[in-house]
Design an enzyme around this catalytic site. Structure first.
Site, PDB file in Angstrom:
ATOM      1  N   ASP A 119      -2.261   2.315  -4.543  1.00 56.06           N
ATOM      2  CA  ASP A 119      -3.499   2.718  -3.892  1.00 56.06           C
ATOM      3  C   ASP A 119      -4.549   1.625  -4.036  1.00 56.06           C
ATOM      4  O   ASP A 119      -4.488   0.784  -4.947  1.00 56.06           O
ATOM      5  CB  ASP A 119      -4.023   4.018  -4.506  1.00 56.06           C
ATOM      6  CG  ASP A 119      -3.092   5.202  -4.245  1.00 56.06           C
ATOM      7  OD1 ASP A 119      -2.425   5.189  -3.189  1.00 56.06           O
ATOM      8  OD2 ASP A 119      -3.035   6.108  -5.094  1.00 56.06           O
TER       9      ASP A 119
ATOM     10  N   HIS B 113       0.817  -1.220   0.000  1.00 46.93           N
ATOM     11  CA  HIS B 113       0.000   0.000   0.000  1.00 46.93           C
ATOM     12  C   HIS B 113       0.849   1.267   0.000  1.00 46.93           C
ATOM     13  O   HIS B 113       0.334   2.366  -0.234  1.00 46.93           O
ATOM     14  CB  HIS B 113      -0.920  -0.008   1.224  1.00 46.93           C
ATOM     15  CG  HIS B 113      -2.247   0.656   0.995  1.00 46.93           C
ATOM     16  ND1 HIS B 113      -2.475   1.537  -0.039  1.00 46.93           N
ATOM     17  CD2 HIS B 113      -3.421   0.565   1.671  1.00 46.93           C
ATOM     18  CE1 HIS B 113      -3.715   1.962   0.002  1.00 46.93           C
ATOM     19  NE2 HIS B 113      -4.319   1.380   1.034  1.00 46.93           N
TER      20      HIS B 113
END
Length: 408
Positions: free
Chosen positions: A383, A379
């Site tokens: 995204d 992450h």
């Protein structure tokens, strides 16, 4: 003439190795290119073969010992015979050891052989847990522990012409057996990398499901013809998923990137790692430039890499690199899982078991062969929106396989 047998030249990514198994012992005759010893590194098991015909005159690195790149492991007397070597041996070497008297006994390494001689054991009575029933040092230590903990035998009856047979040892009810064995270098490295992935990345997993009916229909229709045209190569599902992953990676380059310090490295090629299960653990050989390979090329390469992995024939080069990984836990029956990243990669696709489930299609309940897909991603770079769109792209390509060929 004496020839030094050396460890292979390790690449820069491999610091050292460990002597795993000696297949030949001192005084044994070997033929050119015959396997002598296996060296286990963090990534692969490397084989060392005899450079010439001759006899192993001296072993310099024992099983379990750490060795460096191109370190001398043994000395080979070129052209010598086992009989000649034995005749020239010192009296201590020529004295037959207990393990050597039993020609049918199990194979064992120098460390195990020394324990057998010290304790005057019969190797045929010791169950071996090593490769091909090989008796290891740990097997002998466990045998000695069991033997020493057994109750002492009663004195034999006097004047007995024939000794009474020993009563069979019966495991006491409720006794719990434990066995402690050292972790192999490869298993330890796998554990280290998995722990690193969970601690050094912001790993998150998103899921979707794919209708496998169109792909299964295509496979059933062409699998026989495919095998005939492509020299027996089996048409499976991995070829389509690898090609779908390549197409999706082109659309979402962040999933194909890696993090190097404070930099993001975007790769303009798709080198796909394919997770393969072996007896030593999970390894991930790499398909180079998979985007330029056909489905047949992918299937043939995966089969070759899988066979070489199980036979411990993979090289360091086979395992190095990779920009994205595909793992198929479905072959073992896994219905759903969260695959762990393979750093420095930032994405891994997990395939799972195909299972028929009731699905709503145009307002009607239809039984369809469905597969859960999982995408684990870092992450820090990717995204959630990108990860979901990437997985949806995989789903769309698999549910309409023609789009893979047409790159739609």
């Amino acid at each position: 003439m004496a020839i030094e047998i050396k460890a292979p030249a390790f690449p820069e990514s491999v610091a050292d190795g460990e002597v795993a198994t000696w297949h030949k012992q001192e005084g044994e005759q070997v033929a050119r290119d015959e396997l002598i010893v296996e060296i286990e590194t963090d990534k692969v098991v490397m084989e060392v073969v005899a450079p010439e015909d001759g006899v192993i005159s001296k072993i310099l690195a024992q099983e379990g010992e750490t060795v460096q790149s191109e370190q001398v492991l043994a000395v080979l007397e070129q052209g010598a015979s086992a009989a000649a070597s034995g005749a020239a041996a010192t009296p201590a070497q020529a004295a037959p050891a207990a393990v050597d008297d039993d020609a049918e006994g199990p194979a064992m390494g120098p460390a195990a052989r020394q324990l057998v001689e010290e304790h005057q054991l019969n190797p045929a009575e010791i169950p071996g847990s090593g490769k091909n029933g090989r008796v290891t040092k740990e097997d002998i230590l466990a045998y000695l522990k069991t033997r020493d903990s057994a109750p002492a035998a009663k004195p034999a009856a006097p004047a007995a012409a024939v000794p009474a047979p020993a009563a069979p040892q019966v495991q006491a009810s409720g006794e719990r057996i434990e066995k402690r064995v050292p972790m192999t270098r490869m298993r330890a490295k796998i554990a280290e990398r998995l722990l690193e992935a969970t601690q050094s990345t912001a790993m998150l997993t998103t899921f979707n499901e794919v209708n496998m009916a169109p792909l299964m229909e295509l496979r059933n229709k062409y699998k026989d013809q495919f095998a005939q045209v492509h020299n027996g190569t089996r048409l499976g599902f991995m070829g389509f998923f690898v090609k779908a992953a390549c197409e999706a990676l082109k659309r979402f380059p962040a999933v194909n990137a890696s993090i190097d310090g404070n930099d993001i490295v975007y790769h303009g090629y798709q080198d796909i790692g394919v997770a393969v299960s072996t007896t030593d653990g999970l390894v991930v050989p790499v398909l180079r430039d998979a985007d330029f390979m056909s489905v047949a090329d992918v299937e043939a390469s995966i089969r070759d890499l899988g066979e070489r992995a199980r036979d411990k024939k993979l090289t360091i080069e086979d395992m190095t690199g990779g920009t994205f990984t595909v793992s198929n836990g479905g072959v073992f029956g896994s219905l759903l899982s969260t695959p762990i990243l393979n750093p420095p990669q930032t994405g891994i696709l997990g395939m799972h078991k195909i299972q028929e489930r009731p699905m709503a299609v145009n307002g009607e309940v239809v039984i369809l062969p469905m597969m859960y897909l999982a995408l684990s991603y870092d992450h820090r770079l990717i995204d959630g929106k990108t990860a979901v769109q990437f997985l949806v792209a995989i789903k769309d390509l698999i549910e309409d396989p023609a789009r893979i060929l047409l790159q739609l």
